[in-house]
Design a protein around this motif. Sequence first.
Motif, mmCIF file in Angstrom:
data_model
loop_
_atom_site.group_PDB
_atom_site.id
_atom_site.type_symbol
_atom_site.label_atom_id
_atom_site.label_comp_id
_atom_site.label_asym_id
_atom_site.label_seq_id
_atom_site.Cartn_x
_atom_site.Cartn_y
_atom_site.Cartn_z
ATOM 1 N N ALA A 61 0.837 -1.143 -0.161
ATOM 2 C CA ALA A 61 0.167 0.112 -0.008
ATOM 3 C C ALA A 61 0.901 1.275 -0.073
ATOM 4 C CB ALA A 61 -1.107 -0.154 1.173
ATOM 5 N N ARG A 62 2.095 1.073 -0.097
ATOM 6 C CA ARG A 62 2.932 2.267 -0.114
ATOM 7 C C ARG A 62 2.944 3.005 1.105
ATOM 8 N NH1 ARG A 62 3.084 6.194 -4.265
ATOM 9 N NH2 ARG A 62 5.217 6.144 -4.286
ATOM 10 N N ARG A 63 2.830 2.380 2.373
ATOM 11 C CA ARG A 63 2.618 3.107 3.756
ATOM 12 C C ARG A 63 3.811 2.414 4.675
ATOM 13 N NH1 ARG A 63 -3.744 1.798 4.827
ATOM 14 N NH2 ARG A 63 -2.801 1.947 6.990
ATOM 15 N N ALA A 64 4.882 2.071 4.025
ATOM 16 C CA ALA A 64 5.941 1.593 4.923
ATOM 17 C C ALA A 64 7.316 2.559 4.645
ATOM 18 C CB ALA A 64 6.264 0.129 4.833
ATOM 19 N N TYR A 65 8.218 2.984 5.456
ATOM 20 C CA TYR A 65 9.014 3.791 5.056
ATOM 21 C C TYR A 65 10.396 3.312 5.619
ATOM 22 C CZ TYR A 65 5.286 7.233 3.824
ATOM 23 O OH TYR A 65 4.326 8.150 3.390
ATOM 24 N N ALA A 66 11.589 3.482 5.059
ATOM 25 C CA ALA A 66 12.768 3.064 5.741
ATOM 26 C C ALA A 66 13.932 3.857 5.178
ATOM 27 C CB ALA A 66 13.104 1.618 5.437
ATOM 28 N N ARG A 67 15.029 4.022 6.003
ATOM 29 C CA ARG A 67 16.290 4.354 5.625
ATOM 30 C C ARG A 67 17.081 3.241 5.757
ATOM 31 N NH1 ARG A 67 20.520 8.966 7.666
ATOM 32 N NH2 ARG A 67 22.174 8.322 6.780
ATOM 33 N N VAL A 68 17.856 2.898 4.547
ATOM 34 C CA VAL A 68 18.550 1.659 4.554
ATOM 35 C C VAL A 68 20.167 1.993 4.253
ATOM 36 C CG1 VAL A 68 19.267 -0.398 3.226
ATOM 37 C CG2 VAL A 68 16.865 0.363 3.232
ATOM 38 N N VAL A 69 21.084 1.461 5.134
ATOM 39 C CA VAL A 69 22.339 1.704 5.090
ATOM 40 C C VAL A 69 23.148 0.229 4.838
ATOM 41 C CG1 VAL A 69 24.428 2.556 6.195
ATOM 42 C CG2 VAL A 69 22.225 3.885 6.174
ATOM 43 N N ASP A 70 23.792 0.079 3.771
ATOM 44 C CA ASP A 70 24.679 -1.152 3.304
ATOM 45 C C ASP A 70 23.659 -2.299 3.838
ATOM 46 O OD1 ASP A 70 27.022 0.280 3.097
ATOM 47 O OD2 ASP A 70 27.429 0.417 5.198
ATOM 48 N N VAL A 83 -4.747 4.826 8.118
ATOM 49 C CA VAL A 83 -5.400 5.900 7.159
ATOM 50 C C VAL A 83 -6.658 6.277 7.120
ATOM 51 C CG1 VAL A 83 -5.064 6.917 4.852
ATOM 52 C CG2 VAL A 83 -2.924 5.620 5.980
ATOM 53 N N THR A 84 -7.198 7.540 7.267
ATOM 54 C CA THR A 84 -8.472 7.821 7.236
ATOM 55 C C THR A 84 -8.598 8.874 6.152
ATOM 56 O OG1 THR A 84 -8.781 9.417 8.932
ATOM 57 C CG2 THR A 84 -8.975 6.968 9.617
ATOM 58 N N LYS A 85 -9.969 9.608 5.994
ATOM 59 C CA LYS A 85 -9.838 10.942 5.433
ATOM 60 C C LYS A 85 -9.386 12.007 6.160
ATOM 61 C CE LYS A 85 -14.715 11.481 6.707
ATOM 62 N NZ LYS A 85 -15.970 11.790 5.978
ATOM 63 N N HIS A 86 -9.140 12.137 7.457
ATOM 64 C CA HIS A 86 -8.757 12.919 8.356
ATOM 65 C C HIS A 86 -7.100 12.916 8.570
ATOM 66 C CE1 HIS A 86 -12.756 14.191 9.217
ATOM 67 N NE2 HIS A 86 -13.187 12.942 9.549
ATOM 68 N N THR A 87 -6.794 11.731 8.602
ATOM 69 C CA THR A 87 -5.230 11.578 9.257
ATOM 70 C C THR A 87 -4.776 10.507 8.937
ATOM 71 O OG1 THR A 87 -4.058 11.939 11.193
ATOM 72 C CG2 THR A 87 -5.937 10.450 11.349
ATOM 73 N N ALA A 88 -3.292 10.306 8.712
ATOM 74 C CA ALA A 88 -2.565 9.143 8.730
ATOM 75 C C ALA A 88 -1.767 8.956 9.974
ATOM 76 C CB ALA A 88 -1.584 9.451 7.661
ATOM 77 N N GLN A 89 -2.075 7.763 10.526
ATOM 78 C CA GLN A 89 -1.537 7.609 12.017
ATOM 79 C C GLN A 89 -0.064 6.800 11.639
ATOM 80 O OE1 GLN A 89 -2.954 4.772 15.204
ATOM 81 N NE2 GLN A 89 -3.897 6.528 15.832
ATOM 82 N N ALA A 99 3.733 11.750 3.554
ATOM 83 C CA ALA A 99 2.243 11.557 4.138
ATOM 84 C C ALA A 99 1.382 12.754 4.013
ATOM 85 C CB ALA A 99 2.195 10.884 5.419
ATOM 86 N N LEU A 100 1.806 13.909 4.259
ATOM 87 C CA LEU A 100 0.862 15.021 3.865
ATOM 88 C C LEU A 100 0.739 15.281 2.667
ATOM 89 C CD1 LEU A 100 2.428 17.312 7.052
ATOM 90 C CD2 LEU A 100 0.344 16.281 7.005
ATOM 91 N N ARG A 101 1.686 15.190 1.728
ATOM 92 C CA ARG A 101 1.446 15.352 0.370
ATOM 93 C C ARG A 101 0.501 14.405 -0.403
ATOM 94 N NH1 ARG A 101 6.602 14.713 -1.314
ATOM 95 N NH2 ARG A 101 6.161 12.577 -2.187
ATOM 96 N N THR A 103 -3.664 15.387 7.686
ATOM 97 C CA THR A 103 -2.901 15.481 8.804
ATOM 98 C C THR A 103 -2.006 14.182 9.109
ATOM 99 O OG1 THR A 103 -4.500 14.705 10.346
ATOM 100 C CG2 THR A 103 -4.697 16.786 9.840
ATOM 101 N N VAL A 104 -0.899 14.099 10.065
ATOM 102 C CA VAL A 104 -0.350 13.002 10.618
ATOM 103 C C VAL A 104 -0.711 12.960 12.118
ATOM 104 C CG1 VAL A 104 1.395 12.590 8.671
ATOM 105 C CG2 VAL A 104 1.716 14.145 10.570
ATOM 106 N N SER A 105 -0.765 11.838 12.536
ATOM 107 C CA SER A 105 -1.044 11.600 14.132
ATOM 108 C C SER A 105 -0.239 10.507 14.567
ATOM 109 C CB SER A 105 -2.425 11.547 14.389
ATOM 110 O OG SER A 105 -3.079 10.717 13.467
#
Length: 277
Positions: A184-193, A205-211, A238-240, A245-247
Amino acid sequence: MVPVRQLGETERGAVERLLDTDPYGAAQVAERVAARGLAWWRADGRVFGYGSRRHVEALCWLGGHLTPVHAGPTAVAAFAERLAAEDRTCSSIVGRSDAVLGLWERLSDHWGPARDVRPHQPLLMADAVPDLSVDKAVRVVRTEETDLLFPAAVAMYTEEVGVSPMLDDGGVGYRRRVADLVRARRAYARVVDGEVIFKAELAVVTKHTAQIQGVWVAPDWRGKGLAAPALAAVMRDALRRVAPTVSLYVNDYNEPARRAYDRCGFRPVGEFATVLF
Protein backbone atom coordinates in the motif's frame (compact mmCIF):
# COMPACT_ATOMS: atom_id res chain seq x y z
CA MET A 1 -29.24 1.57 31.88
CA VAL A 2 -29.47 2.11 28.12
CA PRO A 3 -28.88 -1.26 26.47
CA VAL A 4 -25.84 -1.93 24.31
CA ARG A 5 -26.50 -3.48 20.92
CA GLN A 6 -24.43 -4.68 17.99
CA LEU A 7 -24.72 -2.27 15.08
CA GLY A 8 -25.25 -3.23 11.46
CA GLU A 9 -24.86 -1.73 8.02
CA THR A 10 -28.15 0.16 8.21
CA GLU A 11 -26.60 2.33 10.95
CA ARG A 12 -23.36 2.98 9.12
CA GLY A 13 -24.17 6.65 8.48
CA ALA A 14 -24.72 7.35 12.17
CA VAL A 15 -21.52 5.48 13.05
CA GLU A 16 -19.46 7.42 10.51
CA ARG A 17 -20.83 10.74 11.72
CA LEU A 18 -19.84 9.90 15.29
CA LEU A 19 -16.38 8.75 14.19
CA ASP A 20 -15.88 12.04 12.33
CA THR A 21 -16.26 13.98 15.57
CA ASP A 22 -13.05 12.40 16.93
CA PRO A 23 -10.75 12.22 13.90
CA TYR A 24 -7.63 11.27 15.88
CA GLY A 25 -8.94 9.20 18.77
CA ALA A 26 -11.27 7.17 16.54
CA ALA A 27 -8.97 6.77 13.53
CA GLN A 28 -8.36 3.06 13.99
CA VAL A 29 -12.07 2.28 14.06
CA ALA A 30 -12.85 4.71 11.23
CA GLU A 31 -10.39 2.99 8.89
CA ARG A 32 -11.95 -0.42 9.54
CA VAL A 33 -15.50 0.81 9.08
CA ALA A 34 -14.58 2.59 5.85
CA ALA A 35 -12.90 -0.55 4.49
CA ARG A 36 -15.31 -3.26 5.65
CA GLY A 37 -18.51 -1.58 6.79
CA LEU A 38 -20.59 -3.02 9.62
CA ALA A 39 -22.00 -6.18 8.05
CA TRP A 40 -20.93 -9.04 10.33
CA TRP A 41 -20.04 -11.34 7.44
CA ARG A 42 -17.39 -9.05 5.97
CA ALA A 43 -16.20 -6.96 8.89
CA ASP A 44 -13.13 -8.01 10.87
CA GLY A 45 -14.76 -7.02 14.13
CA ARG A 46 -18.02 -6.02 15.74
CA VAL A 47 -19.21 -2.52 16.59
CA PHE A 48 -21.40 -2.10 19.65
CA GLY A 49 -23.45 1.04 20.09
CA TYR A 50 -24.73 2.82 23.18
CA GLY A 51 -27.76 5.07 22.93
CA SER A 52 -31.24 5.07 21.51
CA ARG A 53 -32.03 3.65 18.09
CA ARG A 54 -32.37 7.19 16.81
CA HIS A 55 -29.16 8.49 18.38
CA VAL A 56 -25.94 6.51 18.84
CA GLU A 57 -23.98 8.24 21.60
CA ALA A 58 -20.90 6.00 21.87
CA LEU A 59 -19.24 3.08 20.12
CA CYS A 60 -17.03 0.18 21.05
CA TRP A 61 -15.08 -1.75 18.42
CA LEU A 62 -14.27 -5.37 19.27
CA GLY A 63 -11.88 -7.16 16.96
CA GLY A 64 -8.18 -7.82 17.38
CA HIS A 65 -8.30 -4.81 19.69
CA LEU A 66 -11.05 -3.31 21.84
CA THR A 67 -11.47 0.41 21.17
CA PRO A 68 -14.09 2.68 22.77
CA VAL A 69 -15.16 5.87 20.97
CA HIS A 70 -16.90 8.81 22.65
CA ALA A 71 -17.57 6.60 25.67
CA GLY A 72 -18.37 8.55 28.83
CA PRO A 73 -18.78 6.88 32.24
CA THR A 74 -22.32 5.59 31.66
CA ALA A 75 -21.44 4.19 28.24
CA VAL A 76 -18.27 2.61 29.64
CA ALA A 77 -20.30 0.90 32.36
CA ALA A 78 -22.80 -0.39 29.80
CA PHE A 79 -20.10 -1.65 27.43
CA ALA A 80 -18.27 -3.36 30.27
CA GLU A 81 -21.42 -5.15 31.40
CA ARG A 82 -21.98 -6.43 27.86
CA LEU A 83 -18.36 -7.44 27.30
CA ALA A 84 -17.95 -9.16 30.66
CA ALA A 85 -20.38 -11.82 29.45
CA GLU A 86 -17.84 -12.92 26.80
CA ASP A 87 -14.41 -14.47 27.00
CA ARG A 88 -11.66 -12.07 25.99
CA THR A 89 -10.62 -12.46 22.34
CA CYS A 90 -8.77 -9.16 21.82
CA SER A 91 -5.04 -8.65 22.33
CA SER A 92 -5.38 -5.16 23.79
CA ILE A 93 -7.70 -2.36 24.86
CA VAL A 94 -6.61 0.91 23.26
CA GLY A 95 -8.12 4.36 22.85
CA ARG A 96 -8.84 7.53 24.79
CA SER A 97 -7.41 7.00 28.25
CA ASP A 98 -10.47 7.75 30.38
CA ALA A 99 -12.61 5.22 28.52
CA VAL A 100 -9.90 2.56 28.28
CA LEU A 101 -9.02 2.74 31.97
CA GLY A 102 -12.71 2.80 32.89
CA LEU A 103 -13.31 -0.35 30.87
CA TRP A 104 -10.29 -2.07 32.36
CA GLU A 105 -11.38 -1.22 35.90
CA ARG A 106 -14.65 -3.04 35.23
CA LEU A 107 -13.28 -5.89 33.08
CA SER A 108 -10.08 -6.76 34.92
CA ASP A 109 -11.76 -9.36 37.12
CA HIS A 110 -13.20 -11.07 34.04
CA TRP A 111 -10.38 -10.62 31.50
CA GLY A 112 -7.29 -10.23 33.65
CA PRO A 113 -4.52 -10.27 34.33
CA ALA A 114 -3.00 -7.78 31.89
CA ARG A 115 0.56 -8.17 30.71
CA ASP A 116 1.05 -4.40 30.81
CA VAL A 117 -1.03 -1.27 31.39
CA ARG A 118 0.17 1.99 29.84
CA PRO A 119 -2.13 4.66 31.26
CA HIS A 120 -0.52 7.82 29.84
CA GLN A 121 0.19 7.94 26.11
CA PRO A 122 0.06 11.46 24.64
CA LEU A 123 -1.96 11.58 21.42
CA LEU A 124 -0.31 14.01 18.99
CA MET A 125 -1.00 15.49 15.57
CA ALA A 126 0.67 17.73 13.00
CA ASP A 127 -0.57 19.32 9.79
CA ALA A 128 2.62 20.77 8.34
CA VAL A 129 6.10 19.59 7.44
CA PRO A 130 8.48 20.68 10.22
CA ASP A 131 10.97 23.44 9.63
CA LEU A 132 14.03 21.23 9.91
CA SER A 133 16.29 19.31 7.59
CA VAL A 134 14.48 16.36 6.00
CA ASP A 135 16.40 13.09 5.70
CA LYS A 136 16.34 12.56 1.95
CA ALA A 137 17.53 8.96 2.34
CA VAL A 138 14.21 7.95 3.92
CA ARG A 139 11.86 6.56 1.27
CA VAL A 140 8.87 4.34 0.66
CA VAL A 141 9.81 0.66 0.90
CA ARG A 142 9.50 -1.24 -2.38
CA THR A 143 7.53 -4.48 -2.64
CA GLU A 144 10.64 -6.55 -3.28
CA GLU A 145 12.17 -5.18 -0.06
CA THR A 146 9.62 -6.73 2.32
CA ASP A 147 12.13 -9.35 3.48
CA LEU A 148 14.66 -6.58 4.13
CA LEU A 149 12.17 -4.64 6.27
CA PHE A 150 10.75 -7.59 8.17
CA PRO A 151 13.60 -8.16 10.71
CA ALA A 152 13.49 -4.48 11.67
CA ALA A 153 9.72 -4.67 12.05
CA VAL A 154 10.06 -7.71 14.32
CA ALA A 155 12.71 -5.94 16.40
CA MET A 156 10.50 -2.86 16.77
CA TYR A 157 7.42 -4.88 17.73
CA THR A 158 9.32 -6.96 20.27
CA GLU A 159 10.87 -3.89 21.86
CA GLU A 160 7.62 -1.90 21.92
CA VAL A 161 5.08 -4.58 22.86
CA GLY A 162 7.30 -6.77 24.99
CA VAL A 163 6.71 -10.05 23.14
CA SER A 164 7.82 -11.27 19.73
CA PRO A 165 5.25 -11.34 16.91
CA MET A 166 6.84 -14.65 15.90
CA LEU A 167 5.40 -16.56 18.86
CA ASP A 168 1.80 -17.28 17.89
CA ASP A 169 2.08 -18.53 14.31
CA GLY A 170 5.75 -18.25 13.47
CA GLY A 171 5.20 -14.69 12.36
CA VAL A 172 2.91 -15.55 9.44
CA GLY A 173 0.20 -13.07 10.40
CA TYR A 174 2.65 -10.30 11.22
CA ARG A 175 4.58 -10.82 7.97
CA ARG A 176 1.27 -10.53 6.10
CA ARG A 177 0.57 -7.24 7.88
CA VAL A 178 4.02 -5.86 7.01
CA ALA A 179 3.63 -6.98 3.38
CA ASP A 180 0.21 -5.31 3.17
CA LEU A 181 1.68 -2.01 4.38
CA VAL A 182 4.52 -2.26 1.87
CA ARG A 183 2.14 -2.98 -1.01
CA ALA A 184 0.00 0.00 0.00
CA ARG A 185 3.09 2.27 -0.03
CA ARG A 186 2.62 2.96 3.67
CA ALA A 187 6.02 1.68 4.91
CA TYR A 188 9.14 3.86 5.05
CA ALA A 189 12.77 3.09 5.73
CA ARG A 190 16.32 4.32 5.50
CA VAL A 191 18.70 1.59 4.39
CA VAL A 192 22.48 1.69 4.89
CA ASP A 193 24.69 -1.11 3.56
CA GLY A 194 21.73 -3.43 3.20
CA GLU A 195 20.44 -2.79 6.74
CA VAL A 196 17.34 -0.91 7.80
CA ILE A 197 18.44 1.74 10.29
CA PHE A 198 15.12 3.63 10.47
CA LYS A 199 11.56 2.55 9.81
CA ALA A 200 8.01 3.81 10.27
CA GLU A 201 4.59 2.99 8.87
CA LEU A 202 1.29 4.70 8.23
CA ALA A 203 -0.55 2.01 10.15
CA VAL A 204 -3.94 3.74 9.95
CA VAL A 205 -5.20 6.00 7.16
CA THR A 206 -8.52 7.86 7.12
CA LYS A 207 -9.83 10.92 5.28
CA HIS A 208 -8.73 12.98 8.29
CA THR A 209 -5.33 11.62 9.25
CA ALA A 210 -2.51 9.17 8.66
CA GLN A 211 -1.52 7.59 11.96
CA ILE A 212 2.19 6.86 12.18
CA GLN A 213 3.24 3.76 14.10
CA GLY A 214 6.26 1.52 14.32
CA VAL A 215 8.81 4.34 14.49
CA TRP A 216 12.14 2.65 15.14
CA VAL A 217 15.85 3.46 14.96
CA ALA A 218 18.42 0.66 14.97
CA PRO A 219 20.21 0.52 18.35
CA ASP A 220 23.64 1.37 16.92
CA TRP A 221 22.22 4.54 15.34
CA ARG A 222 20.42 5.94 18.36
CA GLY A 223 21.51 9.18 19.97
CA LYS A 224 22.80 10.57 16.66
CA GLY A 225 19.91 12.87 15.83
CA LEU A 226 18.53 10.56 13.14
CA ALA A 227 14.92 10.26 14.29
CA ALA A 228 13.55 13.78 13.76
CA PRO A 229 14.87 14.33 10.20
CA ALA A 230 13.79 10.80 9.25
CA LEU A 231 10.32 11.31 10.67
CA ALA A 232 10.12 14.66 8.88
CA ALA A 233 10.62 12.78 5.61
CA VAL A 234 7.71 10.48 6.47
CA MET A 235 5.54 13.46 7.36
CA ARG A 236 6.37 15.26 4.12
CA ASP A 237 5.32 12.32 1.97
CA ALA A 238 2.24 11.48 4.04
CA LEU A 239 0.95 15.07 4.06
CA ARG A 240 1.54 15.46 0.34
CA ARG A 241 0.21 12.09 -0.79
CA VAL A 242 -2.00 10.48 1.84
CA ALA A 243 -3.91 12.67 4.34
CA PRO A 244 -4.27 16.29 5.52
CA THR A 245 -2.74 15.53 8.92
CA VAL A 246 -0.47 13.00 10.58
CA SER A 247 -0.95 11.68 14.10
CA LEU A 248 0.53 9.22 16.56
CA TYR A 249 0.55 8.25 20.21
CA VAL A 250 3.60 7.64 22.36
CA ASN A 251 4.39 6.24 25.80
CA ASP A 252 4.85 9.12 28.22
CA TYR A 253 8.11 7.66 29.52
CA ASN A 254 9.73 7.50 26.05
CA GLU A 255 11.61 10.77 26.36
CA PRO A 256 13.81 10.40 23.23
CA ALA A 257 10.77 9.80 21.04
CA ARG A 258 8.86 12.67 22.62
CA ARG A 259 11.75 15.04 21.97
CA ALA A 260 11.83 13.98 18.32
CA TYR A 261 8.08 14.50 17.98
CA ASP A 262 8.37 17.94 19.57
CA ARG A 263 11.06 18.87 17.04
CA CYS A 264 8.73 17.74 14.27
CA GLY A 265 5.95 20.05 15.40
CA PHE A 266 3.50 17.54 16.80
CA ARG A 267 1.02 19.00 19.27
CA PRO A 268 -1.24 17.25 21.81
CA VAL A 269 -4.86 16.39 21.02
CA GLY A 270 -5.55 14.17 24.01
CA GLU A 271 -4.24 11.10 25.76
CA PHE A 272 -4.46 7.39 24.95
CA ALA A 273 -4.08 4.39 27.21
CA THR A 274 -3.32 0.79 26.27
CA VAL A 275 -3.94 -2.44 28.14
CA LEU A 276 -1.87 -5.32 26.71
CA PHE A 277 -2.69 -9.01 27.18
